[in-house]
Structure formats: C-alpha cells, structure tokens
Design a protein around this motif. Sequence first.
Motif, PDB file in Angstrom:
ATOM      1  N   VAL A   1     -85.006 -27.445-141.200  1.00  0.00           N
ATOM      2  CA  VAL A   1     -84.828 -28.564-140.490  1.00  0.00           C
ATOM      3  C   VAL A   1     -83.990 -28.484-139.263  1.00  0.00           C
ATOM      4  N   VAL A   2     -84.502 -28.696-138.031  1.00  0.00           N
ATOM      5  CA  VAL A   2     -83.575 -28.386-136.888  1.00  0.00           C
ATOM      6  C   VAL A   2     -83.231 -29.882-136.431  1.00  0.00           C
ATOM      7  N   ALA A   3     -81.868 -29.974-136.077  1.00  0.00           N
ATOM      8  CA  ALA A   3     -81.317 -31.445-135.723  1.00  0.00           C
ATOM      9  C   ALA A   3     -81.391 -31.573-134.194  1.00  0.00           C
ATOM     10  N   PRO A   4     -81.555 -32.653-133.644  1.00  0.00           N
ATOM     11  CA  PRO A   4     -81.647 -32.624-132.209  1.00  0.00           C
ATOM     12  C   PRO A   4     -80.161 -32.352-131.935  1.00  0.00           C
ATOM     13  N   ALA A   5     -80.124 -32.040-130.307  1.00  0.00           N
ATOM     14  CA  ALA A   5     -78.862 -31.734-129.751  1.00  0.00           C
ATOM     15  C   ALA A   5     -78.128 -32.822-129.445  1.00  0.00           C
ATOM     16  N   THR A   6     -78.523 -33.951-129.222  1.00  0.00           N
ATOM     17  CA  THR A   6     -77.979 -35.185-128.960  1.00  0.00           C
ATOM     18  C   THR A   6     -77.389 -35.935-130.176  1.00  0.00           C
ATOM     19  N   ALA A   7     -76.412 -36.846-130.050  1.00  0.00           N
ATOM     20  CA  ALA A   7     -75.881 -37.570-131.447  1.00  0.00           C
ATOM     21  C   ALA A   7     -76.803 -38.579-131.563  1.00  0.00           C
ATOM     22  N   LEU A   8     -76.609 -38.800-133.069  1.00  0.00           N
ATOM     23  CA  LEU A   8     -77.203 -40.192-133.316  1.00  0.00           C
ATOM     24  C   LEU A   8     -76.431 -41.437-133.077  1.00  0.00           C
TER      25      LEU A   8
ATOM     26  N   SER B   1     -72.386 -37.830-141.170  1.00  0.00           N
ATOM     27  CA  SER B   1     -72.580 -36.807-140.254  1.00  0.00           C
ATOM     28  C   SER B   1     -73.262 -35.826-140.928  1.00  0.00           C
ATOM     29  N   THR B   2     -73.704 -36.010-142.113  1.00  0.00           N
ATOM     30  CA  THR B   2     -74.664 -35.260-142.849  1.00  0.00           C
ATOM     31  C   THR B   2     -75.760 -35.769-143.387  1.00  0.00           C
TER      32      THR B   2
ATOM     33  N   ASP C   1     -78.056 -30.316-147.081  1.00  0.00           N
ATOM     34  CA  ASP C   1     -77.223 -31.059-145.758  1.00  0.00           C
ATOM     35  C   ASP C   1     -77.373 -30.751-144.231  1.00  0.00           C
ATOM     36  N   VAL C   2     -77.718 -31.659-143.475  1.00  0.00           N
ATOM     37  CA  VAL C   2     -77.709 -31.090-141.967  1.00  0.00           C
ATOM     38  C   VAL C   2     -76.830 -31.714-141.233  1.00  0.00           C
TER      39      VAL C   2
END
Length: 720
Positions: free
Chosen positions: A109-116, A194-195, A226-227
Amino acid sequence: MGKVVAVLAGLSMMLTGVGTAYADDAAGDASVVKSQASQSQTATADAQAAQSQSDAAKAQTQAQSDAKADQNAKESAKTPAPAAADQKQAAPKAQAKAAAADGAQISKVVAPATALKYGARYTHADESAAFKVTLTGLTPGKAYGVMSSMNYNGDLPAIGQTTGAYDYNSSVFTASASTQTIDVFYRGFYKPSSTVQFALVAGDKVNVDDWGDKSVNGTVVDTSDDVQVKVLDLVDGNLVTLDSQSVEDVGEHTVGLKAHYTIDPKIAGSVTKICYSTTVTRVFTVNGTFDPSIWATSGIRSAWDCVTGAISDEDPEIANIFTVNNLIASVTGANSQTAMGQWFNHGYILTAEEGKPIPASGEITNVVPGLLAGTKYGNWGYSPEEGEDIDGMGAADVIYTVAESQTTQPDPASLMYSGIVLTFDDGSMLVPDIGGPGVQPNALKTVEDFTTKPATNGPVASADLTDANKNGVEGADGNKANAGSVYRLYIDSLKESATCKALVEKGSYCYWTGYIYSTPKQLASPDGKSSAVRVDKDGKAYVEFNIPADTVNGDHKIALYDNDGKLLGWTPVTVAEGQEPTPQPEKPSAEDVYALQSAIKTAESKKQADYTAASWSTFAAALKAAQDVAAKSDATKAEVTAATAKLAEASKNLVKAGSTTPTKPDKPTKPTTPNKPDKDNDKNQQKLPITGSSVLVIAFVAIALVAAGVSVVVYRRRNA
C-alpha cells in the motif's frame, strides 16, 4: 430541475464509487509489505526478496514470516473474533481455510503524499489523493472489494469473516488480471486515525442496485499492516471567512456581487482554487393541496461546489437552468401541488497562477445571470421549525416549508446567499455549510435585497400593435374577458411556443409578461408577476393573466413579451363587468373660445399707466390666467368660461389713475364679418396654437361663411 438542483446532485455524487482498478504486471516500491497468511505464499515472497537482501537480512525476514504464518494458523484454529454491528457472524474454520486458499492478497500500500483532510469532500479528488493498493493472486472475472479503516465505523472485519463491501466507502471491482493496483480514496465520513488498515474481500460477483451503487458480498481473505498518514482537521475552527459582500451592479437579468475573503494560513499554501458561489431560490406562487405523506428533501444551508452540475456560460442550453418551474416536484415529488419559482447556482472560480499560491485574502467578484427582469431577489418569507436556526435552512427546506404553508400570497419566499469554496492541491474540496462535516459558517453570507431593472425593449406603444405583429395570439371565449378574473391566451401558433412546449415536457416553463392597452399596464398572473407557458389537454400552449377589477369596460389589446422585453404577439380583447368609462369634461364651443379671445384682445390693448397700481395688479393676474387657458390644447368649457368671466370682472374693476371709482366697462369688440376680416383680429388669433380650441374657431368661421352665402342667395331671389 436537472442541473438546477446542484445540492442534491452533489449528495448523489458523494455516493459514487471510491476506487479505480488498474492492471499491474509489476509492482512498484511498497510503503507497506504485507506478510502472507500461508507458508507457501510466504516462501514465494521471501524468495523474491532474497535476491536483493544480504544473507542475514534474508534469515531475519524468513524468521519473521514463519512466526507470522504460525500466528495466522493459530488464529484460524480459534473461534473468529466477533464482527462489527453490521457484519454477519464469523465464518467457520473450513470457510476460513478456503479463504486462505484463495491466493488473493494485499502485497503493498502506498499512501498519498497529501494529508487526509477531515471535513473536506473527495468527490472530485484526483489520483494524488488516493491510496495505491497493489493486489496479487486475483482470479480474473471474480469480484473483490478493498475496505479501509478510514472509511469504516469500527474495526475492520478479520480474515475469514463474511462481510459486504460497498462502493460508497470501499473499492468494488471485477478482477481483469491476477495483479492489479486499486485506487482507494478517503471519503471524509469519519475522522481518520493516523494509522490506516485495509481488508481484501473476495466474492462471486459485483451487485448493482436500482440506484447504480455497487457492492460485493464475500469473505475477508487478507488484511494489511498499519499505514502511517497525516491528518488535517478542517472542521474545528473557522478556516475560511467571507468577510463582506455587497451588490455592486444590477442589470435586467444579472446582478454583480463583490466580496472579501480570508483563508487561515495553515491551509492557504495548499489551496489551488477559490470558488465564489451563489445560490438563488425564489418562490413566486404556491397552488394546490400539500401532501403530508411525501418525502421531504432536507438539508442544511451549504455552498455550491461549483463543479457538480456546472455548465459553461457559453453553453447554448444554459438558459434552461434559469427557467421558472415547479420547485415542489423536484424536492418532494408531489403532483397535487405546484410552487412556481427558480432554483439554481452560479459561481466564479479563481485559479492560482503557475508557481504562485492563491492569496490568503483578497477581493473576489461574481456575476449571477438568469434573473428575471423587474423582479425582486433577496431573503424573506421563510420560517424554521420551532427551535431551529433560520440560518441553517437550505434551499430544499425553504421550498418544503413554503409548500407546507399552502400560502396563496404572491412572492412568498426568497433565499439568496453566497459561499467561498476551497479546492486543495489533491483535488479535495472544503465546501462550507452551517452544520455538516464541512461546517464553516463564517464562509457563508446572505445577499441583500435588490430588484432587477425592467426590460428595456418593451412595452411598445398601442399604435405599434398592428396586424403584422399579431402572430396568431388568440384570446379565449371569443376574445371576451371579465374584469377581476383570470383570462387565458392561446399562443400555440407562435414559433416560440414550440421551445416552451418542449421545456414543459421536462418540467420547466418559459416565462412571459402581459400588458393591457390602450396605455400599456403590466398584468399579474396566477404564477406571480408573469405567466408560465403551459399546454392544455388538447396540446395547445397558453398563458394566463389576471384582468384587473378596475379595468374599464370596452375594447382593449393584450400584448405578450418574453423575458427580454421582445414583443411576441397580441390580440384584441373586450372586457366586461369592469368600471364604466370616466365621463369626459365638456369641450368649449366655438363661441366660448371666441369670447375668451375677444376679451384677451381688449385687455391687451389697455395701458398700465392709465390705472391705479392696486386695480391693475388684479387685472394683470386675470389676464395672465386667461392667456394660459387660451394656450391649452385640452381646455374645458368650464375653464374657458371661467377665465372669460374673471377677466371681464377685473376689467370692470379697473380704476383710472387719479380717480377712486372704477371705469365703465369697455364695449366688447364687435365681431368682424367674414366679408370684411379685421387684420388685427386675425393677427391676434394666430397667436393661439392650432389645437382643439382653435379648430373650433375655424369651424365657427366656416359656419359663418355658409350662413353668409345663404343670405346672398335669398337677397338675389327677392330682387329677381
């Protein structure tokens, strides 16, 4: 309402699919490497990893994988953990083993660079806001769903549990390859941790309901580690403010708005667009019986996102969203009641220049089109339920409330307000509202009341209504109307009616204005200020207007104009049961006019030096009044005779200088005969305008000439 109901369309679009599937032959760099549930799968993954690791690292990875596999085997042998409140009971051991044998797994899983961004809308977010979830071991043609803890209320179901994945909070798809990368978006429904964890659900097929929503029912075959993500809370605090708003320019069909905005520095750097959006809701009339069993669309006051339902101002069909139509039908689905009005949104978008951020504060303008000429807009006439805040009422609430009131009052409600909408660098949007997830009440502001300018093209003069521009307008009942009643005009032969009839089939209407002549006076309609074009049971198009109760009995004309003031056509109408015509004042006779002119001539020959100042002052005033009456083209008999009498009285009361008694009245100037015209008298008559009064003098002279001619004939016969 189609594009008009942007708020409802936006809600519908929020419930669309949240994931996109891509065929992926080779996985990229992973931010999370998922340990596998079966030993054979772990061995394959470890073998691939060993090619790029040292022997020590390989041994360490193998040990960790073996330990995780043993742990998974132990968990499978135990009673499954209880599912969440909306989940089915955990699968039995045999089903869990079958799920593990499926082979599908989350490899990375690759998380986006921007915040949620909690409180933002991700309906229009681009791929940069997505988690890239790579799946391996998929069976082409089989249905899968990728669930996420950031869109799930509670803990995700464990491996082996049966559950349902739905496309409003998961990515649902049918596999097209054994390895695919899926986009999974944060939906903004819950404040995320945050995870973030993910769960892979495998089923037989993708189900599609009556609304087009997709889902898959199946078994959880794998979960992720967890991501780590960044979370930005947009709900707490006022991050965007509409500091001021004013009406700058009002036209026939437009209004110009100007505002000043401010954005909190902690989010200003990631804003790429600002939309200054305005919502227009105006109810002209309500007719019919309210149905209490209907479903009411309710919603808080919210800014329009300037994307949902948006069309270009250059689009030739743009006028359709501004037409007057039955607002109740679109909100409640009722057919026993109508509320004629307008409901639409319009916005102006300010985009950041390349390499430059959007200013954190500044002026912004918006020109709202589609308004009706000569019509008032603003905020009035709606009331909340007891205990509710009126500022929280959205457009749908106002329409429903007015419908429920069953008022017959014209112009019962208007709601017009603006908001500042922010678009971030990942495509997510902060859409302010009063009390929802994007609550930013300071970013919304009402528009002050204003009235658009009347149409400049109409109405034309009565003389301009000719046979050539009747254009087939026909009055009902043989062109006979009663004052104080509603009168129908059939306009089926007008070419414009074809367009209007097509709009009626779509639930919209053209909106036409009527004037009654001889002096054009605008007519009201049961629909409000003007009339909507409708179609009767025989397929004929018509409009209806109220004939005022004070209309004078007799022949009139009724002309129709479109919203731009363009003449569409007209028809003669005979009005009965109205007021009797006002009696016209009696006109002066030729003798009356001549007597006044003679008195003026005699008075003008007098000299001020011959009389005392006091008597001359009264005389001069009477002379001036008489001259004014003589100059009027519409002087009445009463005015002429009164002016003559007052001038004669003032002349009689003149006092010679050095005397104390009035002078004897002068003898009236002897009328000149037609055979011997008096040049001075003729010159004096030329001072009067060629008007109604002077025409009567000419008539009098003509009669005198005839009389003189008869006298001559008689004389000759007697001497024959």
